[in-house]
Enzyme design. Structure first.
Site, PDB file in Angstrom:
ATOM      1  N   CYS A  99     -50.811   8.866  16.508  1.00 23.65           N
ATOM      2  CA  CYS A  99     -52.262   9.021  16.604  1.00 23.65           C
ATOM      3  C   CYS A  99     -52.761  10.002  15.542  1.00 23.65           C
ATOM      4  O   CYS A  99     -53.775   9.762  14.882  1.00 23.65           O
ATOM      5  CB  CYS A  99     -52.625   9.507  18.010  1.00 23.65           C
ATOM      6  SG  CYS A  99     -54.377   9.768  18.249  1.00 23.65           S
ATOM      7  N   CYS A 195     -52.777   9.676  24.095  1.00 23.92           N
ATOM      8  CA  CYS A 195     -53.797  10.115  23.146  1.00 23.92           C
ATOM      9  C   CYS A 195     -54.992   9.158  23.143  1.00 23.92           C
ATOM     10  O   CYS A 195     -54.836   7.953  22.937  1.00 23.92           O
ATOM     11  CB  CYS A 195     -53.171  10.178  21.753  1.00 23.92           C
ATOM     12  SG  CYS A 195     -54.282  10.662  20.444  1.00 23.92           S
TER      13      CYS A 195
END
Length: 351
Positions: A99, A195
């Protein structure tokens, strides 16, 4: 008169990114808040509008604009698809690392710079320091919150355009500043889970994208003592989600200590780290933050999982790390991150 430096701040609606924006404005930057909208599965409750609303409320208090960047495609391809592929292969990936690489210091940084930003900023607990030769990624002063473990894929170009406004603060100080600035998220709990996607049961998530079948749970001697829903759904160190049919006299909990993808089998032990330890760890896709090859046969420190105490080691090559003390719970797909004092050198994926 010099123009103000423009910084785009990734604002998630949480306290850390909100205080980051407040500090930068106080320091005289021209601050633009950015909420990043990413992919989420259609079967999960949609939480991003609520998070964006919190970010908007903070932006209103700070009197800064808030933009929304749609990174749904980039997130699905760069994070989710990667994660599913790794689990299918029997490995345990770290989506937060991807991420950061693909979204926060990939798509977000690229778009911000194209729109005239000098910097991007996030609420990560980390520090950027310009040494005599290059930019360094340094650990945060709050050792318990340090997030450099998830940031080892950044390089010189990214760090030259990155600010971490709260890296020198303790979490308690960040909370106090949120109250001081009158931010509406001062008491908001920290987000947990995947995330951006948020709290989601990983087994439920994976079972929708991976074909799994029940298999055997075995002890360290290879004796079948229970069953599970599919080896790909389990992580090393996990203690829930499988069934033990042959109880031990001690009644201590069992932990997953190994997975055999081919046999669709998981091995469990009362010792959460297992009983087999190795001093040699093989990594792939090794990356150095400086961009220079690391010194070999030199003492470093490393961790194999988030918040693990740093362990002394030697880098024998860019694929082999030798630890002074044999390590347990070595999990393929996770990150091995290398440090030299408080400087994050880089890292690789455990093979």
């Amino acid at each position: 008169m010099d123009r103000k430096k423009v910084v785009f701040v990734g604002m998630s609606g949480g306290v850390d990114s909100s205080v980051s924006a407040a500090l930068l404005k106080e320091q005289g930057y021209d601050v633009v808040g950015v909420f990043m909208k990413t992919w989420s599965p259609e079967w999960l409750p949609c939480t991003w509008p609520e998070e964006r609303r919190d970010a908007m409320r903070v932006a209103a208090v700070l009197d800064i604009p808030l933009l929304t960047f749609d990174f749904e495609k980039e997130y699905k391809e760069g994070v989710i698809d990667y994660m599913i592929t790794e689990y299918k292969a029997g490995r345990t990936p770290n989506p937060d690392v991807m991420c950061n690489r693909e979204i926060k210091f990939g798509a977000f940084l690229k778009k911000a710079l194209s729109m005239g930003a000098d910097y991007v900023a996030t609420g990560h607990y980390a520090r950027v320091q310009l040494s005599t030769t290059n930019y360094q990624l340094q650990t945060s002063l709050d050792r318990n919150k340090d997030q450099t473990y998830f940031l080892w894929t950044v390089g010189q170009e990214e760090l030259s355009h990155t600010l971490f406004p709260i890296g020198h603060l303790q979490k308690s100080e960040v909370r106090a500043l949120a109250s001081k600035y009158g931010l509406p998220v001062a008491e908001k709990k920290d987000s947990q889970g995947l995330c951006f996607v948020g709290h989601v049961d990983m087994k439920d998530f994976l079972a929708r994208y991976i074909d799994v079948a029940p298999g055997a749970v075995v002890d360290l001697e290879g004796k079948v003592i229970g069953g599970h829903d599919g080896a790909a759904l389990y992580t090393i160190g996990e203690r829930h989600g499988f069934t033990i049919t042959k109880k031990s006299p001690s009644e201590l909990p069992y932990y997953v200590v190994a997975k055999d993808h081919e046999k669709n089998e998981i091995t469990v032990s009362h010792d959460p780290l297992g009983e087999a330890a190795k001093d040699m760890v093989t990594v792939e896709k090794f990356h150095t933050i400086s961009g220079r090859a690391p010194a070999l046969d030199k003492k470093y420190q490393a961790r194999l999982r988030y918040r693990q105490p740093l362990e002394a080691c030697t880098l024998l090559s860019e694929t082999e790390v030798c630890f002074d003390r044999p390590q347990k719970a070595i999990t393929p797909g996770q990150s091995l991150v290398l440090y030299e004092g408080d400087v994050c050198v880089g890292g690789g994926i455990i093979a």
